[in-house]
Design a protein around this motif. Structure first.
Motif, PDB file in Angstrom:
ATOM      1  N   TYR A 287      21.800  28.525   5.441  1.00  0.00           N
ATOM      2  CA  TYR A 287      22.288  28.687   6.821  1.00  0.00           C
ATOM      3  C   TYR A 287      23.819  28.588   6.858  1.00  0.00           C
TER       4      TYR A 287
ATOM      5  N   GLU B 123      26.827  31.458   7.717  1.00  0.00           N
ATOM      6  CA  GLU B 123      27.859  31.224   8.735  1.00  0.00           C
ATOM      7  C   GLU B 123      29.257  31.149   8.113  1.00  0.00           C
TER       8      GLU B 123
ATOM      9  N   ASN C  79      29.126  11.862  15.412  1.00  0.00           N
ATOM     10  CA  ASN C  79      29.032  12.281  16.810  1.00  0.00           C
ATOM     11  C   ASN C  79      28.602  11.141  17.727  1.00  0.00           C
TER      12      ASN C  79
ATOM     13  N   GLN D 277      29.867  21.465  13.758  1.00  0.00           N
ATOM     14  CA  GLN D 277      29.554  22.373  14.888  1.00  0.00           C
ATOM     15  C   GLN D 277      28.272  23.144  14.602  1.00  0.00           C
ATOM     16  N   LEU D 278      28.180  23.702  13.389  1.00  0.00           N
ATOM     17  CA  LEU D 278      27.027  24.544  13.038  1.00  0.00           C
ATOM     18  C   LEU D 278      25.740  23.726  13.012  1.00  0.00           C
TER      19      LEU D 278
ATOM     20  N   VAL E  81      25.137  20.688  14.477  1.00  0.00           N
ATOM     21  CA  VAL E  81      24.783  20.158  15.807  1.00  0.00           C
ATOM     22  C   VAL E  81      23.994  21.224  16.564  1.00  0.00           C
ATOM     23  N   ARG E  82      24.445  22.473  16.456  1.00  0.00           N
ATOM     24  CA  ARG E  82      23.762  23.595  17.115  1.00  0.00           C
ATOM     25  C   ARG E  82      22.324  23.727  16.589  1.00  0.00           C
ATOM     26  N   LEU E  83      22.183  23.710  15.272  1.00  0.00           N
ATOM     27  CA  LEU E  83      20.861  23.876  14.641  1.00  0.00           C
ATOM     28  C   LEU E  83      19.905  22.748  15.042  1.00  0.00           C
TER      29      LEU E  83
ATOM     30  N   SER F 188      20.202  20.469  17.521  1.00  0.00           N
ATOM     31  CA  SER F 188      19.941  20.240  18.946  1.00  0.00           C
ATOM     32  C   SER F 188      18.929  21.251  19.472  1.00  0.00           C
ATOM     33  N   ALA F 189      18.925  22.461  18.897  1.00  0.00           N
ATOM     34  CA  ALA F 189      17.909  23.453  19.289  1.00  0.00           C
ATOM     35  C   ALA F 189      16.510  22.987  18.893  1.00  0.00           C
TER      36      ALA F 189
END
Ligand code: TMP
Ligand code: ASP
Length: 237
Positions: A60, A64, A95, A160-161, A163-165, A167-168
């Motif tokens: 992943y 990116e 975080n 950033q990448l 946290v996105r993965l 949190s989804a």
């Protein structure tokens, strides 16, 4: 087939020589350690899960645009990686307050840290991975200023990448640790990314789903890793 040459054995992985001089093979063990190796146990299947988890995350990150050492899966517990000259500095990003930050600064566990806090530690179990700063790294030659700047920038981008993965998938990425190394004058993300080296909480219940379950003797360690893997879509055979 001849046995691979064992080059190094760490707490959670064994490093073998690869099929090419510029490659290595990582073998993920069931061994699970905490407190710089003071507490150690074998947790059945953890090695396979972490190998699959790490491969999924590294692929992943590569998609990116993150340069990583990961090359390919070779077996249930093995992955081929680029041979790196490792930098002995652990890059942590947080975080939410937890673990050593809460202990050191008296910040309540769970407090949101905005912007995220970044810390550097020397990778040295005998010294209990002491916290270090840029001037230590410069003075002792562990990395150049350019490398430290790049490691810290990549750590923020990876945060950033990820946290996105997560949190989804209904998970809070509390903090994590990365290690970097060099090959041919370029910097790559090395080591592994798995629930052994990060903190993940269920977003609703705030239940711990990472190695803190082992550190605190909460049980259900491997089941929690499997649940995280299932939620983010890691293919597990
Ligand atoms: P800490 O709260 O113990 O400083 O750890 C912060 C995060 O970094 C946590 O997710 C665990 C990870 N970590 C490791 O995996 N290995 C280490 O040696 C260190 C210092 C931290
Ligand atoms: N990975 C380190 C150890 O095994 C620190 C930790 O995860 O607690 O001791």
């Amino acid at each position: 087939m001849t046995a691979r040459e064992k080059l190094y054995e760490g707490k959670a992985k064994i490093v073998f020589a690869g099929d090419h001089p510029e490659e290595l093979v990582l073998h993920f063990k069931d061994d699970t350690s905490a407190f710089d190796g003071e507490k150690m146990e074998q947790l059945a299947h953890k090695g396979e899960i972490n190998n699959a988890f790490n491969a999924f995350i590294m692929e992943y990150l590569q998609r990116e645009g993150v340069p990583t050492h990961y090359l390919r899966r070779m077996g249930p517990r093995e992955s081929a990686v680029r041979r790196l000259d490792m930098i002995p500095v652990e890059c942590v990003i947080r975080n939410r307050a937890a673990g050593s930050l809460s202990r050191r600064l008296g910040i309540e566990e769970g407090q949101i840290l905005e912007p995220p806090v970044q810390e550097l530690f020397l990778k040295n179990d005998a010294l209990h991975d002491p916290m270090i700063n840029h001037s230590h790294i410069r003075c002792f030659g562990w990395a150049t200023d350019v490398e430290v700047d790049a490691m810290e920038r990549w750590t923020r981008r990876i945060n950033q990448l990820l946290v996105r993965l997560f949190s989804a998938a209904g998970l809070i990425l509390v903090d994590f640790k990365l290690e970097f190394g060099r090959q041919g004058g370029e910097l790559f993300l090395g080591d592994e990314f798995s629930p052994d080296g990060c903190r993940l909480w269920d977003a609703r219940s705030l239940e711990k789903m990472d190695k803190d379950r082992f550190r605190r003797g909460l049980g259900g360690v491997v089941d929690a890793y499997l649940e995280v893997a299932r939620r983010i879509g890691v293919p597990l055979d």
